[in-house]
Design a protein around this motif. Structure first.
Motif, short mmCIF file in Angstrom:
data_model
loop_
_atom_site.label_atom_id
_atom_site.label_comp_id
_atom_site.label_asym_id
_atom_site.label_seq_id
_atom_site.Cartn_x
_atom_site.Cartn_y
_atom_site.Cartn_z
N SER A 62 0.83 -1.22 0.00
CA SER A 62 0.00 0.00 0.00
C SER A 62 0.86 1.26 0.00
CB SER A 62 -0.92 0.00 1.23
OG SER A 62 -0.16 -0.12 2.42
N GLU A 63 2.01 1.22 0.68
CA GLU A 63 2.89 2.40 0.73
C GLU A 63 3.43 2.72 -0.66
OE1 GLU A 63 7.19 3.59 2.66
OE2 GLU A 63 5.78 2.44 3.89
N LEU A 64 3.75 1.71 -1.45
CA LEU A 64 4.26 1.96 -2.80
C LEU A 64 3.19 2.60 -3.68
CD1 LEU A 64 6.34 -1.26 -3.61
CD2 LEU A 64 7.08 0.85 -2.53
N LEU A 97 0.67 4.46 -2.60
CA LEU A 97 0.36 5.82 -2.13
C LEU A 97 1.51 6.79 -2.40
CD1 LEU A 97 -1.31 4.92 1.30
CD2 LEU A 97 -2.45 5.74 -0.78
N ASP A 98 2.74 6.26 -2.49
CA ASP A 98 3.92 7.09 -2.74
C ASP A 98 4.55 6.66 -4.05
OD1 ASP A 98 6.21 8.60 -2.71
OD2 ASP A 98 7.17 7.49 -1.08
N ASN A 99 4.17 7.30 -5.14
CA ASN A 99 4.65 6.91 -6.47
C ASN A 99 6.15 7.07 -6.62
OD1 ASN A 99 2.08 6.28 -7.36
ND2 ASN A 99 1.64 8.38 -8.01
N ASN A 100 6.78 7.86 -5.74
CA ASN A 100 8.22 8.08 -5.84
C ASN A 100 9.03 7.03 -5.07
OD1 ASN A 100 10.35 9.67 -6.88
ND2 ASN A 100 10.66 10.60 -4.86
N TYR A 101 8.32 6.15 -4.33
CA TYR A 101 8.97 5.09 -3.55
C TYR A 101 10.06 5.69 -2.64
CZ TYR A 101 6.91 1.86 -6.99
OH TYR A 101 6.03 1.17 -7.81
N THR A 102 9.71 6.74 -1.92
CA THR A 102 10.70 7.53 -1.17
C THR A 102 11.52 6.69 -0.20
OG1 THR A 102 9.25 9.44 -1.34
CG2 THR A 102 11.02 9.54 0.30
N ARG A 103 10.83 5.89 0.64
CA ARG A 103 11.56 5.13 1.67
C ARG A 103 12.45 4.06 1.04
NH1 ARG A 103 9.96 1.44 6.37
NH2 ARG A 103 7.91 1.17 5.44
N ARG A 124 13.66 4.11 -2.02
CA ARG A 124 14.73 4.79 -2.75
C ARG A 124 15.85 5.23 -1.79
NH1 ARG A 124 14.49 6.85 -7.85
NH2 ARG A 124 12.22 6.53 -7.90
N ASP A 125 15.46 5.64 -0.58
CA ASP A 125 16.46 6.06 0.41
C ASP A 125 17.32 4.86 0.85
OD1 ASP A 125 17.61 7.94 2.40
OD2 ASP A 125 16.62 6.59 3.83
#
Length: 912
Positions: free
Chosen positions: A774-776, A778-784, A786-787
């Motif tokens: 679900s996090e992926l 909701l966050d199309n940039n995959y922030t976590r 990607r970090d």
């Protein structure tokens, strides 16, 4: 009896009367489901009420499936119940009738029903398995099926009684004429005569002398016999003979005799019966004792464990006798010490029985499915009750208090010190597991810091990182939180000068030395930080946290995989690969030489499966020919559940092995493995990509809705984040539940570093971040994610760090000249010896090479390798390759690596 009870009893009573009057039902009575459906009640509630009515004597029930309940309200109904059921059999109530004794019962029924008067039968089995009882059941079955009349006799004779007097034994069997032998002062009627029209059971037939066996020939062949001392008189008799022996047939009986006995039935020893059957037998024997003394008997958990696992050489007969002895000891305490109830504990039995607890550590997975720590058995004269002892009030910090209460309870019962130590050494593990399970739900670190000192949390975090690296395993998050709270209670306990005793200490040190060593390091840090002294007993408790392993290598109670293939080592090689990749050691190999006779191969494979199977069954993987037919035949003959997959491949073997670690149902393992392999083939995923990732860091994607979803997640991540330049790889795994996910992650983490898990199930692995799907979305940039990826170094970064560190430590050689030569050597090792070298091996090998060069340049001696001969014998190929790959280094530095040095390098690379 409440309102529901009255309604159910009235319905059952009316229904029974109606059935009897109308004659619409052969069996008078109702099942639980019939009553529940008719009265629109919940089935579980109806079942509970019916059982209470049975205990009160108002209702009776049959054994078997489905259970039929009868009203017990009238004499007529009692008579009706006493009539034999048309579809019943005396065998139906026999424990194991649908399992280990199924084939034996089928043979017995076939022997009785064979026209015109049945087949003479030989029953084989060790002492105490119930051969006499089995013969009596055959007799009752013969009456039930009207093969013999209702008044037909059953005559039993033990041939050992007069085995030293052949004349006397002949007289007993066939009768004798007055004066036939010394002491024959009158005519005697023989047992054969008394058994006419019925069954003659000859126990311990191997003790019947040869002349006695020969005298039975005429009776078996012609149905006539001659009494002793009366050659002129021939008597006739229609007799079915059932014999029993504990000996090998070929060595104890005449061939001419055994040839006349067409049916041979094997009764398995107690050790070959299922553990569920043994539990039923135990319950039956305790019920008998409860009725005998007309009192309720309560059985402790450890009593059941001991009885389930001890070496009962005398089989069912000894089991019954040992239970009687235990009940007698408990009854004595009940009378002499004025106890309020009869409680049977493991300490009431002989040492032989108590030794069953020794096996509990290895058999806990199986035993805990039958009897758990918080359940006691109450046996009443009218039934059995499972009593759950509530532990809901146990708080996470009372691990010690639970142990102290248990020790005090044993002391109050008058148990001596040695027995207390013995009992507690096995109880501690159960208390520890209960403690850990309280942290099944993940605790927030912020919440943890409110009840645990921040310094403890930091020290434990560092401890688990070190332990993971050194032991190459992952730990459940609950273990981290459990240890933090446990250490907090340790410090408080030590400050209050409370004693700490670990009855498992010696075993922990002997069996888990590595874990104990790590626990000592943690204790040293805690002692320095909190100015305390942690005793060795407590170090043992800390080590137990590192032994918690939800993916245990112990396969007891799990399905096994057997690979059977043609060729000298084809199956062995495939099994080695599967065991190494899966890490379960649950794959076995049978190599069939091409010139081997199929009959011999069948016998060998059958014996191999019998020797290695663990209970739940076997997945048999075969390549071709007669091996494909063996599975069904072996299953039919032995009763072991076997599923066969033909055209075996390494991929199928790996999938079966992986699935079998977390699923006891071989039918599901069989089906899911075939589907998984088809999926991998459809997606063109290679064995290497799936099971041996090429990069040191991996992101795992998993989904319970199907393997395809895991692959889609993998493709989404690879499409959104550029990971090609980094030492990182995304691996999709098929896992149907949390346990299987944890098991697969643990296997992968032995050689790789798992940096993130993306999926639908959170396996709660300590120090590995979980990112829900679900996090992926909701966050199309995959922030976590990607970090996380950005913090993974490239291979070039890793090499530069290693050689920069060497440059500071080693001055005898130019590290920048050494760097390209070393990298070339490492790359060649990866291509020719072992495909993947993780960061730890790269670092260790690089440091070792640099130090070896310094020693050789300075003309220092190379340390002797204690395993040199072993390596040259078992790893000669790898030894020769590495020796060749070292030549560029030898030429550049004008040195020569000795065989000892090459062996040291082999040990580092192959982890020998």
């Amino acid at each position: 009896m409440g309102k529901s009870g009255n309604i159910i009893f009235k319905y059952l009573e009316d229904k029974c009367k109606e059935q009897r009057i109308t004659g619409k039902s052969v069996v008078v009575g109702c099942s639980t489901r019939q009553i529940a459906d008719s009265l629109l009640l919940q089935r579980t509630n109806v079942s509970s009420i019916l059982n209470r009515l049975c205990e009160d004597g108002k209702v009776l029930k049959t054994k078997g499936k489905p259970i039929i309940y009868y009203s017990n309200s009238s004499t007529e109904m009692k008579k009706e119940r006493e009539k034999p059921l048309t579809n019943s059999s005396n065998f139906s109530n026999l424990i194991g009738g649908n399992k280990s004794l199924k084939k034996s019962i089928q043979q017995a029924q076939a022997a009785i029903l064979y026209p015109p008067r049945g087949l003479h039968t030989l029953i084989l089995g060790p002492t105490g398995v119930g051969k006499t009882m089995f013969a009596e059941l055959m007799y009752k079955f013969a009456m039930e099926k009207e093969v013999i009349s209702k008044d037909a006799p059953f005559i039993s004779f033990n041939c050992a009684d007069y085995s030293n007097n052949p004349q006397l034994i002949m007289a007993h069997l066939f009768g004798s004429k007055k004066g036939a032998f010394t002491g024959a002062d009158k005519d005697r009627i023989g047992l054969v005569d008394k058994a006419n029209g019925g069954i003659l059971f000859l126990d311990e037939i191997h003790r019947l002398p040869a002349e006695g066996q020969e005298m039975l020939f005429m009776l078996i062949d012609k149905s006539v016999y001659t009494p002793l001392g009366n050659i002129e008189e021939k008597k006739s008799g229609k007799i079915l003979i059932i014999c029993a022996t504990t000996e090998e047939v070929g060595s104890a009986l005449l061939t001419t005799f055994t040839r006349r006995i067409p049916m041979t039935i094997n009764i398995p020893a107690l050790k070959d019966r299922t553990i569920d059957e043994r539990f039923e037998l135990i319950c039956d024997f305790f019920k008998i004792e409860s009725r005998r003394i007309a009192r309720e008997i309560t059985i402790s958990t450890n009593t059941v464990r001991s009885l389930l696992l001890y070496n009962c050489r005398g089989n069912i007969g000894q089991l019954k006798s040992d239970i009687q002895l235990g009940c007698a000891n408990a009854f004595l305490k009940f009378v002499s010490k004025g106890k309020s109830k009869i409680e049977v504990h493991s300490t009431d039995f002989s040492n032989n029985v108590r030794q069953g607890l020794v096996s509990y550590m290895q058999e806990s997975q199986i035993v805990d499915k039958i009897i758990k720590e918080d359940i006691r058995l109450n046996f009443k004269p009218k039934g059995i009750k499972f009593q759950v002892e509530s532990n809901s009030d146990l708080l996470p910090d009372n691990f010690y208090e639970s142990i102290e209460q248990r020790i005090q309870e044993l002391k109050n019962r008058g148990v001596d010190e040695d027995d207390i130590n013995f009992t507690m050494s096995y109880d501690i593990k159960n208390y520890f597991n209960k403690y850990i399970e309280k942290f099944e739900q993940e605790i927030n670190k912020e919440e943890l810091s409110k009840i645990v000192d921040d310094h403890i949390i930091v020290i434990v975090e560092e401890f688990f990182k070190t332990a993971s690296e050194q032991m190459k395993k992952i730990f459940p998050t609950k273990v981290f939180y459990g240890l933090c709270l446990h250490i907090s209670s340790i410090i408080e306990r030590i400050h209050h000068k409370k004693e700490i005793i670990n009855h498992n200490l010696n075993e922990i040190i002997q069996k888990h030395g590595k874990e104990y060593g790590l626990a000592i390091n943690l204790s040293n840090k805690l002692e320095k930080k909190f100015d305390i002294k942690i005793p060795a007993d407590e170090v043992g408790f800390i080590a137990m946290f590192l032994c918690v392993d939800e993916t245990s290598d112990d396969n007891i109670g799990k399905p096994i995989i057997v690979i059977a293939m043609h060729g000298r080592s084809t199956a062995s090689s495939m099994a080695e690969v599967a065991n190494r990749l899966v890490g379960g050691n649950n794959v076995y190999a049978y190599d069939m030489n091409l010139d081997k006779n199929p009959q011999i191969a069948y016998k060998e494979l059958k014996e191999f499966i019998i020797a290695n199977h663990q209970g739940p069954g076997v997945i048999l993987l075969v390549d071709m020919g007669s091996l494909g037919m063996f599975g069904e035949l072996i299953s039919e003959e032995t009763g072991i559940k076997i599923r066969v997959i033909e055209m075996v491949s390494t991929l199928i073997a790996i999938e079966c092995a992986r699935k079998a670690l977390t699923n006891n149902n071989i039918h599901e393992v069989w089906e899911e493995s075939k589907q998984s392999v088809a999926f991998l083939n459809n997606y063109n995923m290679s064995l290497t990509e799936t099971y041996i990732p090429s990069k040191d860091n991996i992101i795992i994607t998993t989904c319970v809705t199907g393997e395809g979803s895991a692959v889609k997640l993998k493709n989404m991540i690879e499409g959104a984040i550029n990971i090609k330049e980094r030492d990182i790889q995304v691996v999709a795994i098929a896992a149907s539940d949390k346990k299987e996910t944890f098991n697969t992650i643990n296997t992968l983490s032995k050689n790789k570093k798992v940096v993130a898990i993306v999926g639908t199930i959170n396996p709660n692995v300590y120090d590995i971040p979980f990112i829900p799907i679900s996090e992926l979305f909701l966050d199309n940039n995959y922030t976590r994610l990607r970090d996380i990826v950005s913090r993974i170094k490239t291979p070039a970064d890793v090499y530069n760090e290693i050689f920069d560190a060497l440059d500071k430590e080693i001055t005898e050689i130019n590290i920048r000249e050494f760097q390209p030569l070393c990298i070339k050597f490492l790359d060649d090792i990866g291509e020719n010896v072992i495909k993947y070298l993780d960061i730890y091996k790269v670092s260790g090998l690089t440091m070792h090479l640099a130090c070896a060069l310094v020693r050789l340049i300075n003309n220092e001696d190379t340390p002797k390798c204690s395993k040199k001969e072993e390596i040259k014998t078992n790893y000669l190929k790898e030894f020769d390759i590495i020796k060749t790959l070292l030549i560029p280094l030898e030429k550049f530095y004008k040195i020569l690596f000795s065989d000892d040095e090459v062996c040291h390098i082999v040990i580092i690379i192959l982890e020998i």
